[in-house]
Write an enzyme that holds these catalytic residues in place. Structure first.
Site, mmCIF file in Angstrom:
data_model
loop_
_atom_site.group_PDB
_atom_site.id
_atom_site.type_symbol
_atom_site.label_atom_id
_atom_site.label_comp_id
_atom_site.label_asym_id
_atom_site.label_seq_id
_atom_site.Cartn_x
_atom_site.Cartn_y
_atom_site.Cartn_z
ATOM 1 N N ASP A 200 -29.572 64.870 71.083
ATOM 2 C CA ASP A 200 -28.717 65.633 71.869
ATOM 3 C C ASP A 200 -28.037 64.645 73.044
ATOM 4 O O ASP A 200 -29.154 63.865 73.674
ATOM 5 C CB ASP A 200 -29.242 66.824 72.701
ATOM 6 C CG ASP A 200 -28.461 67.501 73.595
ATOM 7 O OD1 ASP A 200 -27.724 68.767 73.159
ATOM 8 O OD2 ASP A 200 -28.191 67.284 74.761
ATOM 9 N N ASP A 217 -13.964 63.687 72.881
ATOM 10 C CA ASP A 217 -14.097 63.742 71.509
ATOM 11 C C ASP A 217 -14.326 62.139 70.721
ATOM 12 O O ASP A 217 -14.914 62.144 69.903
ATOM 13 C CB ASP A 217 -12.969 64.421 71.035
ATOM 14 C CG ASP A 217 -12.857 65.915 71.042
ATOM 15 O OD1 ASP A 217 -14.024 66.467 71.511
ATOM 16 O OD2 ASP A 217 -11.804 66.513 70.725
ATOM 17 N N GLU A 243 -22.614 68.539 71.377
ATOM 18 C CA GLU A 243 -22.749 67.076 71.306
ATOM 19 C C GLU A 243 -24.500 66.911 70.615
ATOM 20 O O GLU A 243 -24.771 66.209 71.181
ATOM 21 C CB GLU A 243 -22.767 66.822 72.992
ATOM 22 C CG GLU A 243 -23.888 67.666 73.771
ATOM 23 C CD GLU A 243 -23.232 68.991 74.388
ATOM 24 O OE1 GLU A 243 -23.963 69.469 75.349
ATOM 25 O OE2 GLU A 243 -22.069 69.498 73.860
#
Length: 323
Positions: A200, A217, A243
């Site tokens: 993460d 992105d 993410e």
């Protein structure tokens, strides 16, 4: 990018079965899978572009055309065989009667010869028609077989694309379930090791807030590319969440998984994402779990997720091993 609303898999199955019935195909697993995959691509909820949807429709239409071609060709062939077969059987029966009449001299010889000649001509014509029909059908079916081969390749490509995240090129959640199940079965079959890692990105919201979602992105793509660079060909990278990424590491224990994470951390530190001339450093927290003898894939991922939660709660930028 245009999107389509999500569709329940049960609805996709219903449509696939309906198309099978309309095409007069038996509901075999192979036939059902072809229609299901094409329709699932068309109805896929996850970021499918107009071009991808159009391609899926084209493949489905080509499949319909090929199936119709097979049906028409086989119907014509069966009809011709049945019709000419009946004529031939009838002519052979009459030929037998004519031979018996000739043997017993029950009719004049000239009449018998005329009947024999006519019947032989009918049999020859029927044989020639059957041969011509079979030859034509063989060519048509060969062409259809080649068309079906190309359709099969296109369907396989569409099925693969359906399981990929369009942004990062990693596997998506739809492709993840199949991958994980396969690797768990493989590990069980060969008594091998299997580990998963959930990653993460720390404080990723700050990147989106400061630079915008487009740059966010691009950072995700950057991280995915770095992960692909350190993974083996047998490993798999999954876009697990916004993410979050998940690594499937076959033949790897917890120590090996920790080594992969350390390598990724080093590569990320040496290869920051550059926004114009500004460096954007990305750190991440990780949870690692190794498959136990008595658990399935879902339990394995759950333990990795719990380890990730501890890593983030204990200061982030850390690796925690599942218990």
């Amino acid at each position: 990018m245009q999107k389509v609303p999500p569709v329940n898999p049960v609805e996709i199955a219903r449509i696939a079965l309906k198309r099978l019935v309309e095409s007069r195909l038996p509901p075999t697993p192979e036939n059902y899978t072809q229609f299901y995959n094409a329709i699932a691509t068309i109805k896929a909820p996850d970021d499918k572009t107009t071009d991808e949807l159009q391609q899926a429709w084209q493949i489905l239409c080509r499949l319909d055309d090929a199936v119709s071609g097979v049906t028409d060709t086989t119907d014509d062939l069966l009809s011709a065989l049945a019709s000419n077969g009946e004529n031939m059987v009838s002519s052979l029966g009459e030929l037998q009667n004519a031979r018996e009449a000739h043997r017993t001299r029950s009719v004049p010889v000239e009449e018998t010869h005329g009947r024999l000649e006519s019947l032989l001509n009918n049999i020859i014509d029927s044989t020639s028609t059957i041969h011509s029909t079979v030859q034509t059908s063989h060519g048509d079916l060969a062409a259809i077989r080649e068309s079906m081969r190309h359709i099969e390749e296109d369907l396989a490509h569409n099925r693969m694309m359906l399981g990929l995240d369009p942004l990062t090129g990693a596997h998506n959640r739809q492709g993840f379930d199949h991958l994980l199940a396969s690797e768990v079965k493989r590990a069980r079959r060969h008594a091998g090791k299997l580990s998963v890692v959930i990653i993460d990105l720390d404080d990723f919201k700050l990147v989106n807030d400061r630079y915008g979602h487009l740059v966010g992105d691009q950072v995700l793509v950057h991280v995915a590319d770095l992960a692909k660079a350190v993974l083996r060909e047998s490993d798999a990278l999954v876009r697990y969440g916004g993410e979050e990424f998940l690594l499937i590491l076959p033949e790897t224990d917890q120590n090996g998984a920790r080594f992969v994470i350390d390598r990724l951390r080093v590569v990320a530190a040496r290869t920051p994402f550059m926004q114009k001339s500004e460096r954007i450093d990305v750190s991440f927290s990780s949870g690692v779990a190794q498959l136990k003898d008595d658990e399935n894939g879902r339990a394995l991922v759950l333990r990795a997720d719990e380890a990730l939660y501890r890593a983030k709660a204990n200061g982030r930028g850390r690796v925690e091993m599942a218990t």
